[in-house]
Enzyme design. Sequence first.
Site, PDB file in Angstrom:
ATOM      1  N   ARG A 282      -3.706  34.608 -19.575  1.00  0.00           N
ATOM      2  CA  ARG A 282      -3.561  34.714 -18.106  1.00  0.00           C
ATOM      3  C   ARG A 282      -2.933  35.865 -17.556  1.00  0.00           C
ATOM      4  O   ARG A 282      -2.103  36.403 -18.363  1.00  0.00           O
ATOM      5  CB  ARG A 282      -2.516  33.409 -17.608  1.00  0.00           C
ATOM      6  CG  ARG A 282      -3.147  31.955 -18.129  1.00  0.00           C
ATOM      7  CD  ARG A 282      -1.854  30.885 -17.750  1.00  0.00           C
ATOM      8  NE  ARG A 282      -2.431  29.614 -17.931  1.00  0.00           N
ATOM      9  CZ  ARG A 282      -2.119  28.815 -18.949  1.00  0.00           C
ATOM     10  NH1 ARG A 282      -1.157  29.492 -19.859  1.00  0.00           N
ATOM     11  NH2 ARG A 282      -2.399  27.689 -19.069  1.00  0.00           N
ATOM     12  N   LYS A 321       2.837  28.906 -17.342  1.00  0.00           N
ATOM     13  CA  LYS A 321       2.235  27.799 -16.389  1.00  0.00           C
ATOM     14  C   LYS A 321       2.799  26.221 -17.015  1.00  0.00           C
ATOM     15  O   LYS A 321       2.974  25.330 -16.137  1.00  0.00           O
ATOM     16  CB  LYS A 321       0.849  27.951 -16.312  1.00  0.00           C
ATOM     17  CG  LYS A 321       0.190  27.183 -15.252  1.00  0.00           C
ATOM     18  CD  LYS A 321      -1.293  27.626 -14.948  1.00  0.00           C
ATOM     19  CE  LYS A 321      -1.789  26.703 -13.782  1.00  0.00           C
ATOM     20  NZ  LYS A 321      -3.126  26.825 -13.682  1.00  0.00           N
ATOM     21  N   HIS A 401      -9.263  36.563 -14.668  1.00  0.00           N
ATOM     22  CA  HIS A 401      -9.533  34.866 -14.933  1.00  0.00           C
ATOM     23  C   HIS A 401     -10.836  34.721 -15.434  1.00  0.00           C
ATOM     24  O   HIS A 401     -11.212  33.777 -16.478  1.00  0.00           O
ATOM     25  CB  HIS A 401      -9.368  34.063 -13.896  1.00  0.00           C
ATOM     26  CG  HIS A 401      -9.075  32.688 -13.977  1.00  0.00           C
ATOM     27  ND1 HIS A 401      -7.797  32.232 -14.418  1.00  0.00           N
ATOM     28  CD2 HIS A 401      -9.833  31.625 -14.243  1.00  0.00           C
ATOM     29  CE1 HIS A 401      -7.858  30.902 -14.837  1.00  0.00           C
ATOM     30  NE2 HIS A 401      -8.791  30.420 -14.734  1.00  0.00           N
ATOM     31  N   ARG A 404     -10.791  35.452 -19.154  1.00  0.00           N
ATOM     32  CA  ARG A 404     -10.338  34.140 -19.903  1.00  0.00           C
ATOM     33  C   ARG A 404     -11.220  33.166 -20.192  1.00  0.00           C
ATOM     34  O   ARG A 404     -11.184  32.493 -21.258  1.00  0.00           O
ATOM     35  CB  ARG A 404      -9.194  33.537 -19.068  1.00  0.00           C
ATOM     36  CG  ARG A 404      -8.363  32.394 -19.573  1.00  0.00           C
ATOM     37  CD  ARG A 404      -7.077  31.915 -18.584  1.00  0.00           C
ATOM     38  NE  ARG A 404      -6.481  30.762 -19.032  1.00  0.00           N
ATOM     39  CZ  ARG A 404      -5.719  30.502 -19.724  1.00  0.00           C
ATOM     40  NH1 ARG A 404      -5.341  31.371 -20.861  1.00  0.00           N
ATOM     41  NH2 ARG A 404      -5.331  29.278 -19.910  1.00  0.00           N
ATOM     42  N   HIS A 427      -3.140  25.407 -23.172  1.00  0.00           N
ATOM     43  CA  HIS A 427      -3.426  24.103 -22.231  1.00  0.00           C
ATOM     44  C   HIS A 427      -2.748  22.823 -22.829  1.00  0.00           C
ATOM     45  O   HIS A 427      -2.458  22.644 -23.919  1.00  0.00           O
ATOM     46  CB  HIS A 427      -4.779  23.600 -22.189  1.00  0.00           C
ATOM     47  CG  HIS A 427      -5.786  24.621 -21.580  1.00  0.00           C
ATOM     48  ND1 HIS A 427      -7.036  25.007 -21.950  1.00  0.00           N
ATOM     49  CD2 HIS A 427      -5.460  25.455 -20.440  1.00  0.00           C
ATOM     50  CE1 HIS A 427      -7.717  25.835 -21.075  1.00  0.00           C
ATOM     51  NE2 HIS A 427      -6.528  26.219 -20.229  1.00  0.00           N
ATOM     52  N   TYR A 437     -13.385  25.092 -19.243  1.00  0.00           N
ATOM     53  CA  TYR A 437     -13.413  26.390 -20.004  1.00  0.00           C
ATOM     54  C   TYR A 437     -14.661  26.744 -21.001  1.00  0.00           C
ATOM     55  O   TYR A 437     -14.651  27.774 -21.296  1.00  0.00           O
ATOM     56  CB  TYR A 437     -12.298  26.739 -20.332  1.00  0.00           C
ATOM     57  CG  TYR A 437     -11.298  27.294 -19.449  1.00  0.00           C
ATOM     58  CD1 TYR A 437     -10.728  28.310 -18.749  1.00  0.00           C
ATOM     59  CD2 TYR A 437     -10.306  25.999 -19.010  1.00  0.00           C
ATOM     60  CE1 TYR A 437     -10.111  28.825 -17.701  1.00  0.00           C
ATOM     61  CE2 TYR A 437      -9.344  26.507 -17.988  1.00  0.00           C
ATOM     62  CZ  TYR A 437      -9.294  27.318 -17.514  1.00  0.00           C
ATOM     63  OH  TYR A 437      -8.511  27.726 -16.624  1.00  0.00           O
TER      64      TYR A 437
END
Length: 464
Positions: A282, A321, A401, A404, A427, A437
Site C-alpha cells: 500500500r 490498515k 494502487h 498493487r 488482507h 484484486y
Amino acid sequence: PLVYFGSCGINPGQGYALRRRGLLSTHCGKPLFSLLFATSVSFGRFECCRIPFHNIHKSLKFIRIHFREINLKKFAICQQLLLCYAVCFLDFLTGIHAFVKNSIIASGIKKPDLSLREKEKLLERDLANGISLSGGDMTVLELVEKYLEQKRNVRPTIAAGYKTVVNVLKRDIFGSQKINHINTIDAKAWLIKLQSEDGKSYSSIHTIRGVIRPAFQMAYEADLIRKNPFDFELHNFLIDDSVKRDAVTSKQKKEFLRFVQQDEHFSECYDGMFILFRTGLRIGEFCGLTLKDIDLEKRTINVNHQLQYVGNRGRYIEKTKTEAGTRVLPMSDEVYAAFKRVVQNRKKPKVEEMIDGYTGFLFLDKRGKPMMPYQWEKRFQHVVEKYNRIYRVQLPKITPHVCRHTFCTNAAKRGISVETLKYLMGHTDISVTSNMYTHLKLEDAQREMERLERIEKEMKKCAK
C-alpha cells in the site's frame, strides 16, 4: 377538524354549516384574509376562530393558546392539519362543489395528505409501538452529528470523510429536513440530485450514504422513526461512473518502467515505482518504510505502520490498515537490488525528521523531507501524461494502487495460492483477495488450458 379558507365575513355558524355539507366558500370571490379552524364535537367542544394566514408560525401559536383543552395526541393532529393548504372555488349560482387540494408542507417537500381518521390511526400506532412524537423533530444534520458523536478512536482519514459529509448537509437544504418527514422516495430523489445537479461522483455519494444510512438506522432503533429511508442499494437507480482500477498488462508495465528509467526527469523515481509494482505494498506502507524496516541481509521488508497526511493534522504515523497488514515480506532478487540502490543513493539530510517517533525514512524529496502518498500519486500522473503526449499508443491511468492490483493479478497468474497471496497483500478476508484484486481475463484462461493440455500430452508420452 377541517381547515377553511374564507373571508373575514365568515362566522362560526357558517363555517360549521359548510363543514357539514363538505363545501368551502370564498364569499363571491373576495380575497382570502383568514383561516377558520373548527374542531369537531368529539374533541370535547366546538370552537371556531379566525387567524391571519400570512404567518403560519403565529397561527400555530394562536391555536396552542385557544385549544388548551385538547389532549396531546389530538392536538398533534391539529398541528399537522394546520400545515395544509386548500384552494377552493364555489359557484353558488350553479351549485358547483368545491375542489380542495391538500398537501402537507414538510420543509419544501410536498406529500399527499391523509384524512383525519388515517392520521389518528398512524398516531395511535406510533404510540402503541413506542415511536417518539417529539424525537422525529430532529433534522437530518442534527441526527448525523449525534451519530458521529458516538464514533470514537477513528482514523484521521475517516474523520476527514465524516467532516465532508457534515459540510454537504450544512450546505444542502436536505440537511434541515425533519427526519420523520423523510421517506425512501425523498432519500433517493436527494441522492439523484447530488449526482445529476451537484455533479458528485458515484463513489462520493456512496460515501455520503455510508454515513447517513447508519445514522437513520440509529434513529429507527431508538423508535424515533418508523423505517430507515436509506435502506436500499445505490446501483439500482444511480449511474456508476467510478473508474475501475484494473491491473495493467505486462507489456504496459514494461513500457511504463522503461520510459521512467530512460527519462531525464523521472529516472530518480524508477526504483520506487519498480518496488511498488513488485511488492504490492500500500502506498502508505511504502512511504512509511524506514532504514530499520529493510533487512538486506535477510532480504526482508518489515511492514508494521503507515505514513499518512491529512490537511488539518499534517503528517502522522498510523497502524497498518488491518491487523493482517502487519507482516514481513520476502524480497526477490530484483526487489533486493532495487532496495540496495535506494539505500546507497539516499542522501542523508542535515537533520533526520522524526514523525511520531519514527525517523530515517527511506524515500525523501528534494528538501530532505519524507515523501507523502500524494506526492507519489502526482509523479505517476505526470509520467503517464508525458508518455501519452509523446507516443500514439496511450497508457491507461496508472497509480500506486494500480501497481498493487497488478502485483496481485500477476501473482495469481503464476499460480500462487490464494492463502499465500492473502498474506502478501495484507488482507484480513480472503474474499477481498479473490474478488477485488485478481483481474484474470479470457486470454489468461486460454493460456492455462493450453498449459494443462501440454501437461496431459507429456503424461501420455511418459505412459507409452
